[in-house]
Write a protein that holds these residues in place. Structure first.
Motif, short mmCIF file in Angstrom:
data_model
loop_
_atom_site.label_atom_id
_atom_site.label_comp_id
_atom_site.label_asym_id
_atom_site.label_seq_id
_atom_site.Cartn_x
_atom_site.Cartn_y
_atom_site.Cartn_z
N LEU A 150 0.94 -1.14 -0.07
CA LEU A 150 -0.12 -0.06 -0.17
C LEU A 150 0.95 1.44 0.08
CD1 LEU A 150 -3.36 -0.34 1.83
CD2 LEU A 150 -2.88 -0.61 -0.49
N PRO A 151 2.02 1.51 0.88
CA PRO A 151 2.72 2.48 0.69
C PRO A 151 3.04 2.92 -0.68
CG PRO A 151 3.58 1.37 2.41
CD PRO A 151 2.46 0.62 1.78
N ARG A 152 3.36 1.78 -1.33
CA ARG A 152 3.86 1.93 -3.02
C ARG A 152 2.48 2.56 -3.56
NH1 ARG A 152 4.21 -0.39 -7.57
NH2 ARG A 152 3.29 -2.50 -6.48
N LEU A 153 1.66 1.80 -3.70
CA LEU A 153 0.29 1.78 -4.50
C LEU A 153 -0.16 3.27 -4.07
CD1 LEU A 153 -1.69 -1.58 -4.11
CD2 LEU A 153 -0.53 -0.28 -6.33
N PHE A 154 -0.07 3.71 -2.90
CA PHE A 154 -0.76 4.97 -2.36
C PHE A 154 0.47 6.09 -2.47
CE2 PHE A 154 -4.15 3.42 0.64
CZ PHE A 154 -5.11 2.88 -0.51
N ASN A 155 1.67 5.70 -3.03
CA ASN A 155 2.70 6.52 -3.24
C ASN A 155 2.96 7.39 -1.92
OD1 ASN A 155 5.02 7.89 -4.61
ND2 ASN A 155 3.74 9.41 -5.46
N ASN A 156 2.86 6.77 -0.80
CA ASN A 156 3.16 7.40 0.48
C ASN A 156 3.94 6.66 1.39
OD1 ASN A 156 2.62 9.08 3.01
ND2 ASN A 156 0.92 9.89 2.08
N SER A 157 5.02 7.20 1.67
CA SER A 157 6.16 6.33 2.45
C SER A 157 5.75 6.52 3.97
CB SER A 157 7.46 6.34 2.03
OG SER A 157 7.87 7.71 2.36
N ASN A 158 4.90 7.55 4.34
CA ASN A 158 4.50 7.68 5.73
C ASN A 158 3.52 6.98 6.30
OD1 ASN A 158 6.26 9.85 5.87
ND2 ASN A 158 4.63 11.47 4.95
N LEU A 159 2.96 6.16 5.35
CA LEU A 159 1.96 5.21 5.88
C LEU A 159 2.65 3.69 6.20
CD1 LEU A 159 -1.07 4.43 5.98
CD2 LEU A 159 -0.90 3.09 3.79
N LEU A 160 2.91 3.72 7.34
CA LEU A 160 3.46 2.42 7.96
C LEU A 160 2.93 1.20 8.02
CD1 LEU A 160 5.54 4.41 10.96
CD2 LEU A 160 6.20 4.48 8.50
N VAL A 161 3.77 0.32 7.69
CA VAL A 161 3.40 -1.11 7.51
C VAL A 161 3.86 -1.90 8.47
CG1 VAL A 161 1.84 -0.69 5.27
CG2 VAL A 161 4.68 -1.71 5.50
N THR A 162 3.52 -3.09 8.83
CA THR A 162 4.33 -4.16 9.54
C THR A 162 5.21 -4.97 8.75
OG1 THR A 162 2.45 -5.92 9.16
CG2 THR A 162 2.21 -4.40 11.36
N ILE B 134 -1.29 -3.06 7.66
CA ILE B 134 -1.11 -1.30 8.00
C ILE B 134 -0.79 -1.06 9.33
CG2 ILE B 134 -2.33 1.05 8.07
CD1 ILE B 134 -3.43 0.36 5.26
N LYS B 135 -0.09 -0.42 9.93
CA LYS B 135 0.11 -0.32 11.42
C LYS B 135 -0.76 0.76 11.92
CE LYS B 135 5.06 -0.91 12.59
NZ LYS B 135 6.30 -0.50 12.97
N ILE B 136 -1.39 0.33 13.00
CA ILE B 136 -2.27 1.34 13.43
C ILE B 136 -2.07 1.50 15.04
CG2 ILE B 136 -4.16 0.98 11.90
CD1 ILE B 136 -5.60 -0.61 14.10
N ASN B 137 -2.69 2.60 15.71
CA ASN B 137 -2.93 2.66 17.01
C ASN B 137 -4.16 1.89 17.45
OD1 ASN B 137 -3.70 3.59 19.61
ND2 ASN B 137 -2.82 5.62 19.28
N PHE B 138 -3.96 0.88 18.15
CA PHE B 138 -5.05 0.10 18.35
C PHE B 138 -6.01 0.70 19.35
CE2 PHE B 138 -2.06 -3.20 16.53
CZ PHE B 138 -3.08 -3.70 15.83
N LYS B 139 -5.74 1.75 19.84
CA LYS B 139 -6.81 2.14 20.68
C LYS B 139 -7.67 3.36 19.86
CE LYS B 139 -5.02 2.72 25.05
NZ LYS B 139 -3.71 3.36 25.70
N THR B 140 -6.98 3.76 18.72
CA THR B 140 -7.99 4.86 17.98
C THR B 140 -7.96 4.23 16.60
OG1 THR B 140 -5.65 5.88 17.30
CG2 THR B 140 -6.76 6.66 19.11
N MET B 141 -7.35 3.29 16.19
CA MET B 141 -7.13 2.92 14.71
C MET B 141 -6.64 3.70 13.80
SD MET B 141 -10.37 0.36 14.92
CE MET B 141 -10.01 -0.62 13.68
N GLU B 142 -6.10 4.74 14.43
CA GLU B 142 -5.26 5.74 13.44
C GLU B 142 -4.12 5.25 12.98
OE1 GLU B 142 -5.18 10.68 13.13
OE2 GLU B 142 -4.97 9.63 15.26
#
Ligand SMILES: Cc1cc2nc3c(=O)[nH]c(=O)nc-3n(C[C@H](O)[C@H](O)[C@H](O)COP(=O)(O)OP(=O)(O)OC[C@H]3O[C@@H](n4cnc5c(N)ncnc54)[C@H](O)[C@@H]3O)c2cc1C
Ligand code: SF4
Length: 479
Positions: free
Chosen positions: A406-418, A423-431
């Protein structure tokens, strides 16, 4: 009878596939309905109201099962329907396809005491199907539309559940999906014999009538960028699921007539929906009169073998490298497949594909289980000189799914993945790692279940609401 039919047609005007399904029952519909009604009542009255509702605890949505069983037993179906909908956006879907033996029903106290579970899933389906037929399920109404909008990427169960919850609160919601129809795997993955397509269409039509905007055939990262989406909406949910099929790493893996599970199931579902499908219509993806080999041992493999049976394949074999006890798929599904004539070749692995242009056979090596691998399961090891040749007109690979990059498909390296690509999220907020962008469903969990996707979608809606309220409050403070 005539009045009943007229009312029925009126309620179902938006789902021709439902009418088709009911027409198939013909004059037996009334008798069938009566039978289902009595069965649901009988099952509901079996609930002992034990006071330790393990069924509820083990349902990911913590549905109030004992109470809606009681209401059904008392014939108070409208109230039962309100209760099922208070925790679940698609009770009729979950009632049909949740692996209840691993969730609610597997933990029913009556089942535990050896007397056979209350069939919770089918009662849930009955309550909600009745509610649809009676016209109790209505488009969302709210007092005032809020001037903030949310963009949702993916119209699968996670995206749809989140959209519905946000719309109930009055937010503007737009769902973007690269498929031509909403529903995600509910429409093109799960076969019609498990989940009839009118059930999915009925839900998405209701959401459309509720004012949720659907933009189909739009792939984020291709037709529209994430950046453009951020400018259009105050918050975003990524609910894109997992679609990268795991491969069989063998030479000639690209012979004609070797297909991925999703190619096969999508074609079959599209045919069921009345679409033209080139590779099905020309016979390539149609397994009628063919020797079929499915590779894999999960629920997707079970859906493939059972679909092939329904297409009247000549023979259907399932290769799985471990044994029955170590199979990831549901035991109930294996049982169903065996009943339908599928042959399971346990402890076997494809070693070589034979054929020049098209596949003609598969060399299969036998395996034994030794030691334990990193996943904690017994490790399959090849047995020397154990090769068998199996004839195949078509091979279907059902080895599971990984997330796309997804970071490549969305062209956004700020989107962190495991490390697994989810996709890495904050499990309290799902952000996600990008403020204002949330994620839910399989793209966070990896390939999972519909009921978990719904749960995630609902949780994400709560966090998005909080985020939007804070954003609005800050705006007012700053003004
Ligand atoms: C064959 C099969 C059978 C299954 N059977 C069962 C079952 O019996 N019971 C059960 O509980 N679960 C089952 N599952 C699992 C279940 O379907 C999934 O866990 C669930 O659908 C996940 O929901 P989701 O909303 O996260 O993703 P999905 O349902 O996959 O939906 C994701 C949506 O996002 C869209 N999308 C992806 N990328 C983009 C993009 N870049 N731009 C726009 N749109 C995009 C896709 O087109 C899709 O519509 C099955 C899965 C498969 C594959
Ligand atoms: S949602 Fe699934 S797990 Fe929960 S009660 Fe319904 S069938 Fe059982």
């Amino acid at each position: 009878m005539k009045d009943k039919m007229l009312k029925f047609v009126k309620v179902d005007k938006q789902t021709p596939n439902k009418r088709k399904a009911d027409n198939r029952l013909g004059d037996f519909k009334e008798i069938y309905d009566e039978f289902i009604h009595n069965k649901a009542k009988e099952q509901s009255s079996r609930c002992s109201q034990c006071g330790v509702p393990f069924c509820q605890v083990h349902c990911p949505l913590h549905n109030n099962i004992p109470d809606w069983l009681k209401l059904t037993a008392e014939g108070r179906l409208q109230e039962a329907n309100e209760l099922t909908h208070s925790t679940n956006n698609m009770p009729e879907v979950c009632g049909r396809i949740c692996p209840q033996d691993r969730l609610c029903e597997g933990n029913c106290v009556i089942e535990q005491s050896g007397h056979g579970t209350v069939t919770i899933g089918s009662v849930e389906k009955y309550i909600t199907d009745t509610a649809w037929e009676k016209g109790w399920i209505k488009p969302i109404k709210f007092s005032k539309e809020i001037d903030q909008s949310v963009g949702i990427i993916g119209a699968g169960p996670a995206g749809l559940a989140c959209a519905e919850e946000l719309r109930k609160l009055g937010y503007k919601v737009t769902i973007y999906d690269r498929y031509d129809r909403p529903g995600g795997l509910l429409i093109y993955g799960i076969p019609n014999f498990k989940l009839e397509k009118f059930v999915v269409e009925r839900r998405s039509n209701l959401l459309k009538e509720s004012g949720i905007e659907f933009k189909q055939n739009i792939e984020i990262g291709k037709n529209l960028s994430l950046e453009e989406l951020k400018k259009k909406h105050e918050a975003i949910l990524i609910a894109t699921g997992v679609y990268k099929s795991r491969e069989v790493n063998l030479p000639r893996y690209n012979l004609k007539n070797i297909f991925s599970a999703m190619e096969f199931l999508t074609a079959s579902n599209r045919k069921g929906l009345g679409d033209k499908v080139k590779n099905f219509d020309n016979g390539m993806l149609n397994t009628k009169n063919k020797d079929v080999i499915v590779i894999g041992g999960g629920d997707t493999a079970m859906d493939c073998v059972r679909t092939a049976v329904r297409q009247e394949a000549k023979s259907v074999k399932c290769l799985y490298r471990r044994n029955r006890e170590n199979m990831p798929g549901s035991a109930r599904e294996v049982y169903n497949a065996e009943e339908e004539g599928v042959k399971f070749i346990w402890l076997s692995n494809p070693k070589k594909f034979i054929g020049s242009e098209k596949i003609s056979s598969v060399i299969v090596e036998k395996m034994k289980l030794e030691g334990i691998d990193s996943s904690g399961r017994k490790m399959p090891v090849p047995i020397q000189n154990s090769d068998l040749e199996m004839k195949a007109d078509i091979v279907i690979k059902a080895l599971g799914f990984d997330p796309e990059d997804l970071p490549r498909l969305f062209n956004n390296s700020n989107l962190l993945v495991t490390k697994w690509g989810t996709i890495k999220i904050n499990f309290k907020t799902m952000e996600t790692s990008i403020p204002g962008i949330f994620a839910a469903g399989d793209i966070v969990r990896g390939a999972s279940l519909v009921v978990w996707a719904i749960k995630d979608g609902r949780d994400a809606a709560i966090s998005i609401q909080k985020y939007l309220e804070d954003k609005q409050a800050n705006k007012i403070r700053a003004a």
